[in-house]
Design a protein around this motif. Structure first.
Motif, PDB file in Angstrom:
ATOM      1  N   GLU A 238     -42.748  73.111   6.278  1.00 48.87           N
ATOM      2  CA  GLU A 238     -41.858  73.136   4.886  1.00 48.87           C
ATOM      3  C   GLU A 238     -41.263  71.808   4.652  1.00 48.87           C
ATOM      4  N   VAL A 239     -41.096  70.928   5.475  1.00 50.66           N
ATOM      5  CA  VAL A 239     -40.654  69.751   5.552  1.00 50.66           C
ATOM      6  C   VAL A 239     -41.447  68.877   4.120  1.00 50.66           C
ATOM      7  N   PHE A 240     -42.545  69.163   4.092  1.00 48.07           N
ATOM      8  CA  PHE A 240     -43.598  68.574   2.900  1.00 48.07           C
ATOM      9  C   PHE A 240     -43.099  68.960   1.611  1.00 48.07           C
ATOM     10  N   SER A 241     -42.284  69.867   1.513  1.00 48.52           N
ATOM     11  CA  SER A 241     -41.617  70.515   0.295  1.00 48.52           C
ATOM     12  C   SER A 241     -40.163  70.235   0.155  1.00 48.52           C
ATOM     13  N   LEU A 242     -39.532  69.635   1.204  1.00 54.12           N
ATOM     14  CA  LEU A 242     -38.132  69.174   0.931  1.00 54.12           C
ATOM     15  C   LEU A 242     -37.626  68.285  -0.317  1.00 54.12           C
ATOM     16  N   PRO A 243     -36.288  68.423  -0.804  1.00 57.14           N
ATOM     17  CA  PRO A 243     -35.837  67.442  -1.734  1.00 57.14           C
ATOM     18  C   PRO A 243     -35.256  66.379  -1.148  1.00 57.14           C
ATOM     19  N   PRO A 244     -35.668  65.114  -1.753  1.00 55.46           N
ATOM     20  CA  PRO A 244     -34.884  63.901  -1.180  1.00 55.46           C
ATOM     21  C   PRO A 244     -33.275  63.921  -0.960  1.00 55.46           C
ATOM     22  N   SER A 245     -32.739  65.067  -1.517  1.00 59.31           N
ATOM     23  CA  SER A 245     -31.333  64.985  -1.519  1.00 59.31           C
ATOM     24  C   SER A 245     -30.748  65.468  -0.046  1.00 59.31           C
ATOM     25  N   VAL A 246     -31.730  65.982   0.872  1.00 61.33           N
ATOM     26  CA  VAL A 246     -31.354  66.334   2.156  1.00 61.33           C
ATOM     27  C   VAL A 246     -30.902  65.169   2.897  1.00 61.33           C
ATOM     28  N   LEU A 247     -31.487  64.020   2.397  1.00 55.50           N
ATOM     29  CA  LEU A 247     -31.126  62.954   3.337  1.00 55.50           C
ATOM     30  C   LEU A 247     -29.977  62.062   2.756  1.00 55.50           C
ATOM     31  N   ARG A 248     -29.212  62.562   2.010  1.00 54.59           N
ATOM     32  CA  ARG A 248     -27.852  61.836   1.401  1.00 54.59           C
ATOM     33  C   ARG A 248     -26.700  62.549   1.926  1.00 54.59           C
ATOM     34  N   TYR A 249     -25.662  62.105   1.894  1.00 55.12           N
ATOM     35  CA  TYR A 249     -24.414  62.284   2.640  1.00 55.12           C
ATOM     36  C   TYR A 249     -23.486  62.764   1.430  1.00 55.12           C
ATOM     37  N   LEU A 250     -23.219  64.068   1.765  1.00 52.22           N
ATOM     38  CA  LEU A 250     -22.016  64.795   0.833  1.00 52.22           C
ATOM     39  C   LEU A 250     -21.049  65.138   1.379  1.00 52.22           C
ATOM     40  N   ALA A 251     -19.989  64.447   0.750  1.00 50.57           N
ATOM     41  CA  ALA A 251     -18.675  64.578   1.275  1.00 50.57           C
ATOM     42  C   ALA A 251     -17.931  65.945   1.313  1.00 50.57           C
ATOM     43  N   GLN A 252     -17.153  66.178   2.233  1.00 50.09           N
ATOM     44  CA  GLN A 252     -16.417  67.413   2.504  1.00 50.09           C
ATOM     45  C   GLN A 252     -15.304  67.261   2.547  1.00 50.09           C
ATOM     46  N   GLU A 253     -14.400  68.342   1.841  1.00 49.11           N
ATOM     47  CA  GLU A 253     -13.107  68.273   1.579  1.00 49.11           C
ATOM     48  C   GLU A 253     -12.518  68.323   3.007  1.00 49.11           C
ATOM     49  N   PRO A 254     -11.380  67.537   3.085  1.00 46.90           N
ATOM     50  CA  PRO A 254     -10.803  67.460   4.609  1.00 46.90           C
ATOM     51  C   PRO A 254      -9.966  68.902   4.847  1.00 46.90           C
ATOM     52  N   SER A 255     -10.407  69.565   6.177  1.00 43.69           N
ATOM     53  CA  SER A 255      -9.969  70.663   6.474  1.00 43.69           C
ATOM     54  C   SER A 255      -8.368  70.652   6.693  1.00 43.69           C
ATOM     55  N   GLY A 256      -7.873  69.739   7.027  1.00 46.54           N
ATOM     56  CA  GLY A 256      -6.416  69.583   7.250  1.00 46.54           C
ATOM     57  C   GLY A 256      -5.977  69.522   8.688  1.00 46.54           C
ATOM     58  N   THR A 257      -4.700  69.971   9.013  1.00 45.75           N
ATOM     59  CA  THR A 257      -4.347  69.771  10.342  1.00 45.75           C
ATOM     60  C   THR A 257      -4.408  71.311  11.033  1.00 45.75           C
ATOM     61  N   LYS A 258      -3.870  71.295  12.259  1.00 41.83           N
ATOM     62  CA  LYS A 258      -3.671  72.556  12.955  1.00 41.83           C
ATOM     63  C   LYS A 258      -2.952  73.391  12.319  1.00 41.83           C
TER      64      LYS A 258
END
Length: 557
Positions: free
Chosen positions: A150-170
């Motif tokens: 199935e890697v031959f049908s993956l979209p190019p977006s899988v190689l892009r870094y998607l920012a994540q919201e910071p989870s915060g502190t303890k």
């Protein structure tokens, strides 16, 4: 030599051999029962104490780092091997009502069928999948089976870094736990009389029980049903025996359709074109990671758990050093790997050695499935991975502290950005491993700096004068995106150079064993072309921007 006063009488009587460790001794924990397992010299445990010791290691790693929040969806990467099977059983026991401190996340399992890359026949792959499904149905978690084709049908977006919201502190983690507990206990006040003790937790009357309602809020489970999987069939299985104590009676399952003959042939052609076994193993690991990342993003998982043990991570650390990946050791061997941004890879089994995993699986009947790997029955010197594994295990047999020493060294590695650019925008990332590129053209003494400067100074070949002028770019990519600049040669004449310059040093070394880029999956080549075009456009835009130094000179004049 003879000594003065030496007695030449009868030989001294033979002393009885010292007792073997774990025979006549008592358990080092409870001091009562006879030991059944000797982990190290002097560490003999009975059955119950060894289980408590093993489970505590797993829970302590998760509790110490506090990366998985209550109600979060976690994807368990399962290969069928001992370590990943033991990890799934730890999660299964942690979600049961008998557990002292229950786990609060929503698990799912993914299995990647790599039979085509390992040379398995279709019949062997079908038998392996049948064994896998039997165990998955016993566990009762939502599961996803995907084929490596199935890697031959993956979209190019899988190689892009998607920012994540910071989870915060303890403090944010504690607040999330308190809020989760309040949401669980608040609706239960009026439903205590309706709930049956010993069966399941009180369910909310908002809908039928799903796989997320045991440990999470109902909207989280709805995300799995809302996103349709690509080329997959979604069905619901009846309840199993294990679900009465760990999971609700329903669990969504996603089984990929059998790969087509063209995809299997393309995957075989890709691995057959790679020259060395070392590059094949690295390419297989890269494609597997991309496929698991795509499954996690498609079905709404924010964490991925892998079953890398302490022994395996020590071997991986030494192998990465030999492959030129020393700059990324903290990501490759640490507890958490945030290189993808929105999906974080965690390794909760990193405190367990292979010896402990083997003993636990044998004592408590943890099922596992043997699947031949790409290096099965390969000679010791066939690849860097096999050679480093044999070296570490042989050294561990002679010096029992070898693995722990290497592992403790990896714990001290810090994920520090270059030149203190922690607060700045993310820099360029490797096209394959998605780590930050360690580019330093000023320091040409390093191997990567020398290669980078060499690629930057490399000029494309000039076309012959008698050759007719033809458009060098495809439709829609021409002069509008800054590819061709008058009589200058096209910047995209050598596609291999544009792909190589977007790789880190370790991936560049592996790509040398791939003569042609044509067998690569399309999503890799498409993303490489997109990044190259984007860099070309940005470079052309810089020529029209006014620099701050130019403004200062203009003001002075």
């Amino acid at each position: 030599m003879c000594q003065v006063g030496e007695d030449y009488g009868a030989p001294a009587p033979e002393m009885p051999p010292p007792p073997r460790a774990g025979r006549e001794l008592k358990c080092v924990k409870c001091k009562e029962d006879l030991p059944v397992v000797v982990i190290r010299a002097g560490d003999a445990f009975c059955r119950d104490c060894f289980k408590a010791f093993y489970v505590h290691k797993f829970r302590a790693v998760l509790g110490k780092n506090r990366l998985i929040f209550p109600g979060e969806k976690v994807l368990l990467a399962w290969s069928g091997g001992p370590s990943s099977s033991s990890m799934i059983w730890q999660v299964l026991e942690g979600l049961s009502r008998d557990s002292a401190k229950r786990l609060r996340f929503v698990p799912g399992i993914v299995y990647v069928d790599e039979g085509a890359a390992c040379g398995q026949s279709p019949g062997d792959r079908a038998r392996t999948l049948a064994e896998m499904k039997l165990i998955l149905q016993t566990v009762g978690f939502p599961w996803h089976i995907v084929a490596l084709e199935e890697v031959f049908s993956l979209p190019p977006s899988v190689l892009r870094y998607l920012a994540q919201e910071p989870s915060g502190t303890k403090g944010a983690y504690k607040a999330a736990v308190d809020s989760f507990l309040q949401q669980q206990h608040a609706p239960a006040e009026g439903e205590e009389q309706l709930s049956q003790p010993g069966s399941q937790d009180p369910q909310s009357p908002a809908g039928p029980p799903t796989a997320a309602q045991t440990e999470a809020q109902p909207p989280t489970a709805a995300q799995t049903e809302a996103q349709p999987p690509t080329a997959a069939q979604t069905e619901t299985q009846p309840p199993t025996a294990a679900q009465t104590e760990a999971q609700p009676p329903t669990a969504a399952q996603t089984e990929a359709q059998p790969p087509t003959a063209a995809q299997t042939e393309a995957l075989s052609r890709l691995f057959d074109s790679v020259k060395t076994l070392t590059a094949k193993e690295e390419l297989l690991q890269t494609l597997r990671t991309h496929l698991i990342l795509h499954v996690a993003r498609t079905h709404g998982y924010s964490k991925v758990m892998t079953g890398d043990s302490c022994t395996r991570l020590a071997i991986k650390l030494m192998t990465s050093l030999a492959l030129g990946r020393g700059a990324f050791l903290a990501w490759d061997t640490g507890f958490s790997d945030e290189r993808h941004g929105d999906v974080v890879v965690v390794r909760p089994m990193r405190e367990h050695t292979l010896k402990e995993v083997a003993f636990y699986n044998r004592l408590f009947a943890v099922p596992s499935v043997f699947t031949p790997a790409i290096d099965t029955k390969a000679p010791e010197k066939s690849s860097i991975h096999r050679l480093m594994e044999a070296f570490m295990l042989r050294l561990q047999a002679q010096f029992p502290s070898t693995v722990s020493t290497v592992y403790r060294t990896s714990e001290k590695l810090v994920k520090a950005p270059r030149h203190g650019s922690a607060g700045g925008p993310p820099g360029p990332r490797c096209l394959l491993c998605m780590c930050a590129l360690d580019i330093d053209t000023a320091d040409s003494a390093t191997a990567f700096g020398a290669q980078t400067s060499h690629l930057s100074h490399m000029q494309p070949p000039t076309p012959p004068a008698e050759a007719p002028t033809t458009p060098c770019c495809s439709a829609g990519v021409g002069r509008a995106q800054g590819c061709c600049q008058g009589a200058e040669p096209c910047r995209r004449e050598d596609p291999r150079a544009h792909v190589i310059e977007q790789l880190c040093y370790g991936c560049r070394v592996n790509m040398k064993d791939l003569p042609s880029l044509d067998p690569l999956p399309p999503y890799i080549l498409t993303e490489a072309q997109f990044r190259s075009q984007r860099a070309s456009v940005l470079q052309e835009m810089q020529e029209y921007l006014i620099d701050s130094d130019d403004e200062a000179q203009t003001g002075e004049s």
